[in-house]
Design a protein around this motif. Structure first.
Motif, PDB file in Angstrom:
ATOM      1  N   GLU A 104       0.840  -1.207   0.000  1.00 32.74           N
ATOM      2  CA  GLU A 104       0.000   0.000   0.000  1.00 32.74           C
ATOM      3  C   GLU A 104       0.871   1.252   0.000  1.00 32.74           C
ATOM      4  OE1 GLU A 104      -2.462  -0.409   3.417  1.00 32.74           O
ATOM      5  OE2 GLU A 104      -3.663  -2.050   2.583  1.00 32.74           O
ATOM      6  N   MET A 105       1.965   1.210   0.754  1.00 36.95           N
ATOM      7  CA  MET A 105       2.899   2.330   0.777  1.00 36.95           C
ATOM      8  C   MET A 105       3.531   2.528  -0.602  1.00 36.95           C
ATOM      9  SD  MET A 105       6.223   2.857   3.272  1.00 36.95           S
ATOM     10  CE  MET A 105       6.936   1.260   2.809  1.00 36.95           C
ATOM     11  N   ASN A 106       3.936   1.447  -1.242  1.00 35.61           N
ATOM     12  CA  ASN A 106       4.545   1.540  -2.569  1.00 35.61           C
ATOM     13  C   ASN A 106       3.573   2.126  -3.590  1.00 35.61           C
ATOM     14  OD1 ASN A 106       6.861   0.457  -1.537  1.00 35.61           O
ATOM     15  ND2 ASN A 106       6.689  -1.519  -2.565  1.00 35.61           N
ATOM     16  N   GLU A 107       2.327   1.718  -3.504  1.00 29.58           N
ATOM     17  CA  GLU A 107       1.313   2.242  -4.429  1.00 29.58           C
ATOM     18  C   GLU A 107       1.098   3.735  -4.217  1.00 29.58           C
ATOM     19  OE1 GLU A 107      -2.005  -0.254  -3.616  1.00 29.58           O
ATOM     20  OE2 GLU A 107      -1.154  -2.011  -4.628  1.00 29.58           O
ATOM     21  N   ALA A 108       1.104   4.150  -2.954  1.00 23.90           N
ATOM     22  CA  ALA A 108       0.953   5.573  -2.660  1.00 23.90           C
ATOM     23  C   ALA A 108       2.137   6.365  -3.215  1.00 23.90           C
ATOM     24  CB  ALA A 108       0.827   5.791  -1.156  1.00 23.90           C
ATOM     25  N   ALA A 109       3.332   5.801  -3.102  1.00 21.49           N
ATOM     26  CA  ALA A 109       4.524   6.466  -3.616  1.00 21.49           C
ATOM     27  C   ALA A 109       4.476   6.588  -5.132  1.00 21.49           C
ATOM     28  CB  ALA A 109       5.776   5.710  -3.180  1.00 21.49           C
ATOM     29  N   ALA A 110       4.019   5.534  -5.795  1.00 19.18           N
ATOM     30  CA  ALA A 110       3.948   5.538  -7.253  1.00 19.18           C
ATOM     31  C   ALA A 110       2.996   6.606  -7.771  1.00 19.18           C
ATOM     32  CB  ALA A 110       3.530   4.156  -7.748  1.00 19.18           C
ATOM     33  N   GLN A 111       1.957   6.886  -7.002  1.00 15.75           N
ATOM     34  CA  GLN A 111       0.948   7.858  -7.413  1.00 15.75           C
ATOM     35  C   GLN A 111       1.292   9.280  -6.994  1.00 15.75           C
ATOM     36  OE1 GLN A 111      -2.653   6.399  -5.607  1.00 15.75           O
ATOM     37  NE2 GLN A 111      -2.558   4.422  -6.673  1.00 15.75           N
ATOM     38  N   SER A 112       2.322   9.437  -6.174  1.00 15.59           N
ATOM     39  CA  SER A 112       2.594  10.745  -5.560  1.00 15.59           C
ATOM     40  C   SER A 112       3.420  11.686  -6.412  1.00 15.59           C
ATOM     41  CB  SER A 112       3.323  10.540  -4.228  1.00 15.59           C
ATOM     42  OG  SER A 112       4.652  10.073  -4.456  1.00 15.59           O
ATOM     43  N   GLY A 113       4.276  11.133  -7.268  1.00 10.22           N
ATOM     44  CA  GLY A 113       5.202  11.966  -8.021  1.00 10.22           C
ATOM     45  C   GLY A 113       6.343  12.502  -7.181  1.00 10.22           C
TER      46      GLY A 113
END
Length: 387
Positions: A109-118
């Motif tokens: 979930e953390m990785n997905e948030a990072a991928a979407q954050s820019g």
């Protein structure tokens, strides 16, 4: 942006060390704020850090202050993913301490948030800055060793006494730390195991001994066997209960064997690759000629934590490639989660692991942990503003 303004969450031993490094050692970095739920640690900050460094008692206050550009998370393991996700949502770059978390479900979930954050996302895998392991990775990735056949890492020099574990009620508990030697001492080795070889196993069979040498509830002795897609095998042995210990990493390939031990890198290089020798040799007894090559490596362990801080700062300022991308933290954690799950189910575990099953088994142990749930709730940061 001329400087990266950092805010540190968590002022334990590592948080304090990072704070001092950011003030004195990292060009382009500025320590702008610190955050801790402990009044005593904030008092330490008031005494030892410049007056310009803001102090906050909750992450929510830090995030809302807009006084920073990047967040360095140096809290207990369970807190890494939720704090990172919230920091990313607020638009901050994020650097987390190791391990990435306790269970892969939260880390994903953390990785997905990072991928979407820019935003830039890194992890404090400081051993990746060590010239010893950089050279090992270079030799393997360049093909010098040929196809890998076997990996063996004996890492038993993590000796810890009972008094060490007694120093904090959260230590070596499922609720407090989420694991033992695999999660506390070994994250660097588990990362380097896959980072230097470029290989993750396809399945794992592990045997974990819980409280074998010390009065603790988590593992302090582990022997794990892994199999890779190309047919190679591996062994990982670790403990905190042996003295003297060993730290020896062997990688065997078609072109010989590399040994990392005592700060040295030795390449036992075959003049003729073993498969070629075997195909052509017709005299019965015999073996390929082998040269012992001492690979030159700069002395010292490299820049370590300062190196990661410098790299992360330059990644933000100049788009320098990250040495330790945060998304890669899930790989080493996958290995430790697989070892736990194999021991708990007394069976093989295929990768990728069943993250829901692992979380279920972990929570069963958290519920019966000697570290009280109320204490966990008191210790754990709440990104909404309480703790």
């Amino acid at each position: 942006m001329k400087k990266v303004r950092y805010g540190i969450i968590g002022l334990g031993n590592m948080g304090r060390a990072h704070a001092l490094d950011l003030i004195h050692e990292v060009k382009g970095a500025e320590l702008a704020a610190v955050c801790d739920t402990s009044p005593e640690r904030l008092e330490w900050a008031a005494e030892h850090l410049p007056d310009t460094v803001l102090r906050f008692s909750t992450p929510a206050q830090l995030f809302a202050s807009k006084s920073i550009d990047a967040v360095l998370i140096s809290t207990p393991h369970y807190d890494h993913p939720p704090l990172a996700i919230e920091a990313l949502k607020h638009g901050y770059h994020v650097l987390i301490e190791k391990p990435a978390g306790v269970y892969t479900k939260a880390v994903q979930e953390m990785n997905e948030a990072a991928a979407q954050s820019g935003r830039k996302f890194g992890i404090m895998y400081n051993q990746r800055s060590n010239p010893l392991y950089q050279k090992l990775r270079e030799l393997i990735q360049s093909g010098e060793l040929g196809e890998i056949r076997r990996t063996n890492w004996i890492i038993t020099d993590w000796y810890r006494s009972q008094s060490y574990y007694n120093s904090g009620g959260w230590r070596a508990t499922w609720a407090g730390e989420g694991g033992g030697v695999l999660l506390n001492q070994d994250p660097h080795q588990l990362d380097l195991w896959q980072w230097t070889t470029g290989m993750m196993p396809k399945r794992v069979r592990a045997f974990c001994q819980f409280g074998k040498y010390r009065n603790i509830e988590v593992e302090d002795d582990v022997t794990a066997y892994v199999e890779y897609e190309n047919g190679a095998t591996g062994l990982f042995i670790t403990t905190t209960g042996e003295a003297p210990g060993t730290n020896r990493f062997e990688i065997n390939g078609d072109n010989g064997k590399i040994v990392v031990e005592n700060g040295k890198l030795t390449f036992w290089r075959l003049r003729i690759p073993e498969p070629k020798f075997n195909a052509e040799f017709a005299e019965g007894f015999g073996r390929p000629e082998c040269w012992k090559c001492e690979i030159p490596v700069p002395e010292g362990g490299g820049e370590q934590h300062k190196g990661i801080l410098r790299n992360f700062t330059n990644a933000i300022l100049h788009d320098e490639p990250l040495l330790a991308p945060g998304e890669e933290g899930i790989r080493g954690l996958t290995l430790s989660n697989a070892m736990y799950l194999s021991a708990w189910t007394d069976n093989w575990v295929e990768l990728p692991i069943d993250s829901d099953l692992f979380h279920e088994k972990l929570m069963e142990r958290v519920e019966s942990s000697t570290f009280r749930k109320e204490a966990v709730e008191q210790r754990t940061f709440d990104v909404k503003g309480t703790h």
